[in-house]
Design a protein around this motif. Structure first.
Motif, short mmCIF file in Angstrom:
data_model
loop_
_atom_site.label_atom_id
_atom_site.label_comp_id
_atom_site.label_asym_id
_atom_site.label_seq_id
_atom_site.Cartn_x
_atom_site.Cartn_y
_atom_site.Cartn_z
N ALA A 308 0.90 -0.99 -0.05
CA ALA A 308 0.00 0.18 -0.01
C ALA A 308 0.69 1.19 0.12
N CYS A 309 1.82 1.14 0.81
CA CYS A 309 2.93 2.34 0.75
C CYS A 309 3.43 2.71 -0.36
N PHE A 310 3.90 1.61 -1.13
CA PHE A 310 4.56 1.67 -2.33
C PHE A 310 3.60 2.23 -3.70
N ARG A 311 2.58 1.86 -3.23
CA ARG A 311 1.25 2.20 -4.19
C ARG A 311 1.25 3.80 -4.18
N ASP A 331 -6.31 -3.53 -5.30
CA ASP A 331 -5.31 -2.92 -5.36
C ASP A 331 -5.13 -1.68 -5.07
N THR A 332 -6.22 -1.20 -4.68
CA THR A 332 -6.30 0.32 -4.33
C THR A 332 -5.79 0.70 -3.05
N GLU A 333 -5.64 1.91 -2.70
CA GLU A 333 -4.65 2.23 -1.55
C GLU A 333 -5.49 1.90 -0.40
N GLU A 334 -6.96 2.42 -0.41
CA GLU A 334 -7.76 2.21 0.81
C GLU A 334 -8.07 0.88 1.00
N TYR A 335 -8.29 0.08 0.01
CA TYR A 335 -8.65 -1.27 0.33
C TYR A 335 -7.38 -1.85 0.90
N LEU A 336 -6.14 -1.92 0.55
CA LEU A 336 -5.20 -2.55 1.17
C LEU A 336 -4.67 -2.17 2.75
N PHE A 337 -5.02 -0.75 2.76
CA PHE A 337 -4.80 -0.30 4.08
C PHE A 337 -5.94 -1.04 5.16
N ARG A 338 -7.26 -0.76 4.78
CA ARG A 338 -8.29 -1.31 5.50
C ARG A 338 -8.33 -2.81 5.84
N LYS A 339 -7.56 -3.45 4.95
CA LYS A 339 -7.61 -5.10 5.06
C LYS A 339 -6.64 -5.56 6.03
N LEU A 340 -5.79 -4.70 6.45
CA LEU A 340 -4.49 -5.05 7.17
C LEU A 340 -4.71 -5.96 8.28
N PRO A 341 -5.93 -5.50 9.34
CA PRO A 341 -5.87 -6.27 10.51
C PRO A 341 -6.54 -7.87 10.06
N GLU A 342 -6.91 -7.96 9.03
CA GLU A 342 -7.63 -9.29 8.84
C GLU A 342 -6.16 -10.43 8.69
N TYR A 343 -5.18 -9.89 8.23
CA TYR A 343 -4.00 -10.92 8.03
C TYR A 343 -3.18 -10.91 9.17
N LYS A 344 -3.27 -10.35 10.34
CA LYS A 344 -2.53 -10.71 11.65
C LYS A 344 -2.34 -12.05 11.81
N GLN A 345 -1.23 -12.70 12.58
CA GLN A 345 -0.89 -13.93 12.54
C GLN A 345 -0.27 -14.12 14.01
#
Length: 380
Positions: A308-311, A331-345
């Motif tokens: 997202a930052c590179f975008r 691949d939009t900036e908003e989508y990438l930033f808002r989906k971050l919490p879903e991938y925590k492990q």
């Protein structure tokens, strides 16, 4: 015995690179078989020998060559078993079990070190003496170096229960193991290269000796010109020296020479991503972040955050994203930033610290991007 250890090591590396449950299970099964084989050949101590070992140093003159190497191989297998335990089950019980296995492995290594220190006649005259000593240097050196990276309070606690965390002792053992021509010399070299070219820079303590690392690398690179791992370290050394074009070439060579372990490619993709970041080629950095996000399981939160930052940076600098890297809405900036919490492990029941900050509820895209700027500045 060494065949079982070798196969177990290969499966262990595959499991640690992929984090895939099936590979972790396969590694665990092969490791159990290797432990059983080593246990079969280890010396059986009587209760009298066990009791007297608390009073004075035991004698190792009666140990056979096979029993001596069985103890060393057992320590190596047990250490891998412990690390697999940490990632196999993400709970506190597994964490404790893994810690106990690590302590048992360390005690076995100390036993092997006693054999080297007291040098029984059977070991002095052994044609495999250097191979045995190399394994001891790798184990004791690796343990000391690894523990020395922990906070001082934890080191004091571990020393109280019998561990040793002296960095200089660890480096000295690894240096001896690397310079002696033995079975584990390449492994000692890999640990030293990892410390001097990777670990110290990621920890930010600035203690890496790149010149020394290059001296270690050259003979092994000459012996293994198509060795993917040594080509990676060649790229990493050029990377930290600021020779980015040479680093990119070495990373690409490392990718090209082997295709069986795709997961090792991900390590090179990660480094290539940062090379292009330092060069300001945001579109290429975006490409490699996307590849990692699709293929790697290590930290998808980090990959998505960086992508997202590179975008954002590519848009600001008017760099065009390649069509194959642009998947539309996802691949939009908003989508990438808002989906971050879903991938925590979580690993060993704990969340990964560097995933916590990017995955917190975003206040704005600019706040996230500014945080990335500070990250990149520190990396410089």
């Amino acid at each position: 015995m060494y065949h079982a250890l070798g196969y177990s090591t290969i499966m262990y590396l595959q499991a640690m690179m992929t984090f895939e449950p099936q590979y972790i299970q396969q590694a665990s099964n092969s490791n159990k078989i290797a432990l059983d084989v080593c246990e079969r050949y280890r010396r059986r101590h009587t209760w009298t020998e066990s009791f007297t070992s608390w009073i004075w140093n035991p004698s190792y003159d009666n140990l056979t060559e096979v029993e001596r190497h069985a103890e060393l191989c057992y320590a190596e297998c047990l250490f891998m078993r412990a690390l697999l335990t940490f990632i196999q089950d993400e709970n506190l019980v597994s964490f404790i079990r893994g810690a106990l296995k690590i302590r048992s492995a360390y005690q076995s290594y100390k036993t092997c070190l006693d054999m080297v220190t007291h040098q029984p006649s059977s070991l002095q005259n052994s044609p495999q003496r250097k191979d045995f000593e190399g394994g001891v240097h790798l184990g004791i050196g690796g343990f000391n170096l690894m523990l020395s990276l922990l906070p001082a309070k934890i080191i004091k606690l571990l020393e109280w229960v019998g561990f040793s965390g002296d960095k200089f002792v660890g480096l000295d053992h690894l240096d001896q193991g690397c310079k002696d021509q033995n079975l584990r010399s390449p492994m000692c070299a890999m640990v030293l290269l990892a410390y001097h070219s990777v670990i110290t820079y990621y920890l930010g303590n600035g203690e890496g000796d790149v010149i020394y690392a290059e001296e270690i690398l050259q003979p092994h690179l000459k012996a293994f010109p198509k060795g993917a791992i040594f080509l990676y370290y060649a790229g990493r050394i050029k990377h930290v020296q600021g020779k980015l074009d040479e680093a990119v070439k070495s990373y690409n060579d490392s990718i090209t020479v082997q295709s069986e372990w795709k997961q090792f490619h991900h390590i090179c993709y990660w480094e290539l991503m940062w090379c292009y970041t330092y060069k300001g080629d945001w579109a290429r950095a975006y490409h490699y972040a996307g590849v990692l996000l699709r293929e790697s399981r290590w930290s998808r939160t980090s990959y998505m955050y960086l992508k997202a930052c590179f975008r954002v940076m590519a848009r600001i600098t008017n760099q065009e994203i390649a069509k194959e890297d642009d998947k539309g809405e996802k691949d939009t900036e908003e989508y990438l930033f808002r989906k971050l919490p879903e991938y925590k492990q979580r690993i060993a029941g704990k969340s990964i610290p560097f995933e916590n900050s990017p995955s917190t509820k975003p206040t704005s895209i600019w706040n996230k991007t500014i945080a990335f700027f500070f990250l990149e500045w520190n990396l410089y």
